[in-house]
Design an enzyme around this catalytic site. Sequence first.
Site, PDB file in Angstrom:
ATOM      1  CG  ASP A 199      -2.000   0.779   1.118  1.00 44.77           C
ATOM      2  OD1 ASP A 199      -2.956   0.891   1.998  1.00 44.77           O
ATOM      3  OD2 ASP A 199      -2.211   1.566  -0.107  1.00 44.77           O
ATOM      4  CG  ASP A 239      -6.195  -5.856   1.885  1.00 42.74           C
ATOM      5  OD1 ASP A 239      -6.821  -4.822   1.002  1.00 42.74           O
ATOM      6  OD2 ASP A 239      -6.184  -5.701   2.896  1.00 42.74           O
ATOM      7  CB  CYS A 256      -9.802 -27.300   7.431  1.00 43.99           C
ATOM      8  SG  CYS A 256      -8.277 -26.226   7.247  1.00 43.99           S
ATOM      9  CB  CYS A 272      -4.852 -25.804   7.691  1.00 43.08           C
ATOM     10  SG  CYS A 272      -5.349 -25.839   9.532  1.00 43.08           S
ATOM     11  CB  CYS A 285      -7.811 -28.999  10.335  1.00 42.17           C
ATOM     12  SG  CYS A 285      -8.789 -27.309  10.525  1.00 42.17           S
ATOM     13  CG  HIS A 322      -8.425 -23.050  10.699  1.00 42.04           C
ATOM     14  ND1 HIS A 322      -8.747 -24.053   9.934  1.00 42.04           N
ATOM     15  CD2 HIS A 322      -9.458 -22.211  10.985  1.00 42.04           C
ATOM     16  CE1 HIS A 322      -9.934 -24.192   9.810  1.00 42.04           C
ATOM     17  NE2 HIS A 322     -10.550 -22.708  10.516  1.00 42.04           N
TER      18      HIS A 322
HETATM   19  N1  LIG Z   1      -4.233   3.476  -0.015  1.00 39.69           N
HETATM   20  C1  LIG Z   1      -5.398   2.786   0.893  1.00 39.69           C
HETATM   21  N2  LIG Z   1      -5.414   1.799   1.312  1.00 39.69           N
HETATM   22  C2  LIG Z   1      -6.650   1.448   1.968  1.00 39.69           C
HETATM   23  C3  LIG Z   1      -6.800   0.334   2.919  1.00 39.69           C
HETATM   24  C4  LIG Z   1      -5.459  -0.439   3.185  1.00 39.69           C
HETATM   25  C5  LIG Z   1      -5.420  -1.777   2.622  1.00 39.69           C
HETATM   26  C6  LIG Z   1      -3.823  -2.302   2.654  1.00 39.69           C
HETATM   27  C7  LIG Z   1      -2.964  -2.655   1.553  1.00 39.69           C
HETATM   28  C8  LIG Z   1      -1.617  -3.077   1.939  1.00 39.69           C
HETATM   29  C9  LIG Z   1      -1.414  -3.356   2.928  1.00 39.69           C
HETATM   30  C10 LIG Z   1      -2.138  -3.142   4.185  1.00 39.69           C
HETATM   31  C11 LIG Z   1      -3.490  -2.578   4.068  1.00 39.69           C
HETATM   32  C12 LIG Z   1      -7.962   0.000   3.415  1.00 39.69           C
HETATM   33  N3  LIG Z   1      -8.321  -1.033   4.394  1.00 39.69           N
HETATM   34  C13 LIG Z   1      -9.638  -0.887   4.617  1.00 39.69           C
HETATM   35  N4  LIG Z   1     -10.245  -0.032   3.959  1.00 39.69           N
HETATM   36  C14 LIG Z   1      -9.204   0.793   3.045  1.00 39.69           C
HETATM   37  C15 LIG Z   1      -9.131   1.774   2.201  1.00 39.69           C
HETATM   38  C16 LIG Z   1      -8.062   2.096   1.814  1.00 39.69           C
HETATM   39  C17 LIG Z   1      -7.718   3.164   0.850  1.00 39.69           C
HETATM   40  O1  LIG Z   1      -8.849   3.757   0.360  1.00 39.69           O
HETATM   41  N5  LIG Z   1      -6.599   3.475   0.286  1.00 39.69           N
HETATM   42 ZN   LIG Z   2      -7.635 -25.807   9.326  1.00 43.62          ZN
END
Ligand SMILES: Nc1nc2c(CCc3ccccc3)c3nc[nH]c3cc2c(=O)[nH]1
Ligand SMILES: [Zn+2]
Length: 374
Positions: free
Chosen positions: A93, A268, A306, A308, A311, A337
Amino acid sequence: MTRPGTFNILARDGAARHGTLETAHGTVRTPVFMPVGTQATVKSLDPRDLHDIRAQIVLGNTYHLYMRPGDELVARLGGLHGFAAWDRPVLTDSGGYQVFSLAGLREITETGVTFRSHIDGSPHLFTPEKAVQIQQNLGSDIMMVLDECVAYGTEYDYTAKSLELTTRWAARCRDEHPIGQNGRLLFGIVQGGFYEDLRTISAQQLMEIPFEGFAIGGLSVGESPDEMRRLLAHTAPILPDDKPRYLMGVGTPMDILDGVALGVDMFDCVLPTRNARNGTLFTSFGKINIKQARFKEDDSPLDPECDCYACRTFSRAYLRHLYMARELLSYRLNTLHNLRFYLKMMEEVREAIGQGAFEALRARYRAAYEQSEQ
Ligand SMILES: Nc1nc2c(CCc3ccccc3)c3nc[nH]c3cc2c(=O)[nH]1
Ligand SMILES: [Zn+2]
């Protein structure tokens, strides 16, 4: 090796897509869940564990690694791949979100965002160019632009101005890392808060810039699941059909399945790793908490479905004992897990899309997860 950035859609089932995204460190099969490894580690797991649970790509964090141990140090020690001995793709990020959610005392100007370190209070400035340079130092395979993620409930006028700044910052990020440069990819991030018209404007402006993929930001910031789905349903179809779509910070198993159904390819979330810490475990029969007394003498595996290590090897009674005793192994087995649950669900998703059976899969998970509130 196929050119990094190439995104091939292999199968469709409604708006859901199964495809492959080429990166400098290998091919990512989508839809994909990406474990969060904020400080160059997925907490309590080593790279062998991540290979065992078949993690394809992990996330790193520009803000955290810039603060500690320093992005230039990581660069000198082989980037995240050399430093953390991870040989597969990494997505980082930009730090935008972390600055807004972690660092205190921040100011946003055209130049960038000034803030104070959450570690020692020292002053720092992230410009779009700096955010890209840090990610280049980290050796990131997929970089994110510096953006402003406005807080849930931010009013219309501020949100409208903010997305314009995010677009200008996105263009500066692209200038700092021209398309194709050493096989690393750069994704734009759509903002616009919870206003459909602003989401459309943000997406249209970003699509004027040649990004290899597009993230939907500004969601999973405290809104209700229905509101998240509403804005997602509006925004996902606007983005280019032939580029990966990444929904940042999402989410629960059902959020992810609903996102796949709306055409999202990458996800993520800290939920599986964070929930592991408090004993909340995802299973094929819904969510449970391992500390419940009913598991005290339960000799059966956590989840018979599962595959893993936890488990296959231990009983619920043992996992509960470790948790109650606050043993380190509890966090490790619970994390193994929960991540395997998410990653295995994505394997089933990719398979189901290929067979035109995605809706049946989604219904099966909904049956298990509807009642356990989650
Ligand atoms: N740059 C950015 N990151 C967000 C993340 C973190 C994701 C992330 C990426 C890589 C590593 C850790 C976290 C958000 N998490 C929840 N809502 C989110 C919104 C945004 C967003 O609008 N912009
Ligand atoms: Zn498991």
